[in-house]
Design a protein around this motif. Structure first.
Motif, PDB file in Angstrom:
ATOM      1  N   LEU A 107      -3.110  56.546 -16.736  1.00  0.00           N
ATOM      2  CA  LEU A 107      -3.370  57.231 -15.460  1.00  0.00           C
ATOM      3  C   LEU A 107      -4.834  57.154 -15.056  1.00  0.00           C
ATOM      4  N   ILE A 108      -5.725  56.932 -16.032  1.00  0.00           N
ATOM      5  CA  ILE A 108      -7.150  56.891 -15.724  1.00  0.00           C
ATOM      6  C   ILE A 108      -7.480  55.738 -14.769  1.00  0.00           C
ATOM      7  N   LYS A 109      -6.550  54.780 -14.643  1.00  0.00           N
ATOM      8  CA  LYS A 109      -6.755  53.660 -13.727  1.00  0.00           C
ATOM      9  C   LYS A 109      -6.298  53.999 -12.305  1.00  0.00           C
ATOM     10  N   ALA A 110      -5.605  55.101 -12.142  1.00  0.00           N
ATOM     11  CA  ALA A 110      -5.054  55.475 -10.828  1.00  0.00           C
ATOM     12  C   ALA A 110      -6.062  56.312 -10.034  1.00  0.00           C
ATOM     13  N   PRO A 111      -5.905  56.368  -8.709  1.00  0.00           N
ATOM     14  CA  PRO A 111      -6.797  57.219  -7.905  1.00  0.00           C
ATOM     15  C   PRO A 111      -6.712  58.682  -8.354  1.00  0.00           C
ATOM     16  N   GLU A 112      -7.771  59.419  -8.102  1.00  0.00           N
ATOM     17  CA  GLU A 112      -7.814  60.801  -8.578  1.00  0.00           C
ATOM     18  C   GLU A 112      -6.714  61.665  -7.966  1.00  0.00           C
ATOM     19  N   TYR A 113      -6.333  61.367  -6.703  1.00  0.00           N
ATOM     20  CA  TYR A 113      -5.279  62.193  -6.106  1.00  0.00           C
ATOM     21  C   TYR A 113      -3.934  61.938  -6.779  1.00  0.00           C
ATOM     22  N   VAL A 114      -3.754  60.746  -7.331  1.00  0.00           N
ATOM     23  CA  VAL A 114      -2.527  60.439  -8.075  1.00  0.00           C
ATOM     24  C   VAL A 114      -2.556  61.144  -9.438  1.00  0.00           C
ATOM     25  N   ILE A 115      -3.724  61.117 -10.081  1.00  0.00           N
ATOM     26  CA  ILE A 115      -3.882  61.807 -11.368  1.00  0.00           C
ATOM     27  C   ILE A 115      -3.586  63.294 -11.198  1.00  0.00           C
TER      28      ILE A 115
END
Length: 218
Positions: free
Chosen positions: A165-173
């Motif tokens: 998840l660290i690769k995903a945008p912060e709003y996705v996290i």
């Protein structure tokens, strides 16, 4: 028997026949030797809607292309530079989207180890922040690897999050974290759950769409 080009029949000593739809658009039929052509046709007919649904899902995916020296972090491409002045320290410049280090982050093993460390620090801290802000009570937080899940909440209210998840945008996290925190209150994906989700995170559907489209790039 004649099957569509993207269908593959695999005869195998298994107890029950099963289907598998993959990202490459292939439909694999895994069946025991005594499973007849009639049985296969019947199974394909019965599962036709499920197969179409999964093929459309995978066809809708897109890949995030990276150059050889780029890493994906918080949904952005970062240029990696090998720099002996930084010893073993990894310096991330979020403004200019660069990463400098003597560590060879292009080596898959080194890169994964670094990603997991960054994920543990960020996801753990962010989960505690959101739980406090939204008044959720949880127990332990685990950062794990999973092929099929972005997160999980146990009945003991332990939260597990996928390090990718660290690769995903912060709003996705944030969406995944809030999703799992909400399971400390509502375990199932009922109407109540999604109503609460909308109240806590009104734009959650954007996160779901992002994961459906780019989740395979994480």
């Amino acid at each position: 028997m004649e099957l569509p080009d993207n269908y593959i029949l695999i005869r195998k000593e298994v107890k029950h026949a099963r289907l598998r739809v993959s990202e490459d658009g292939k439909v694999r039929i895994i069946a025991p030797p005594d499973f007849s052509e009639e049985d296969i046709n019947s199974m394909l007919k019965k599962k036709n809607r499920w197969i179409d649904k999964n093929l459309k899902y995978f066809n809708g995916m897109s890949s995030i292309e990276l150059k050889r020296n780029q890493l994906l972090l918080f949904g952005n491409r970062y240029d990696y530079f090998y720099d002996t002045t930084y010893l073993q320290k990894v310096t991330v410049d979020h403004e200019h989207k660069t990463i400098n280090s003597k560590r060879d982050l292009l080596d898959p093993k080194v890169q994964k180890k670094w990603y997991r460390k960054v994920a543990k620090n960020h996801l753990t801290k962010r989960t505690k922040q959101l739980a406090k802000n939204l008044n959720f009570k949880h127990n332990r937080i685990f950062i794990r690897e999973s092929r099929t899940k972005w997160g999980n909440c146990s009945r003991e209210k332990n939260i597990s999050l996928n390090w990718k998840l660290i690769k995903a945008p912060e709003y996705v996290i944030d969406y995944i974290i809030i999703h799992e925190l909400m399971h400390t209150v509502v375990m199932n994906h009922t109407h109540k759950f999604w109503t609460l989700m909308k109240s806590y995170y009104p734009n959650y559907k954007e996160s779901i769409k992002w994961l459906e489209k780019y989740g395979n790039s994480l």
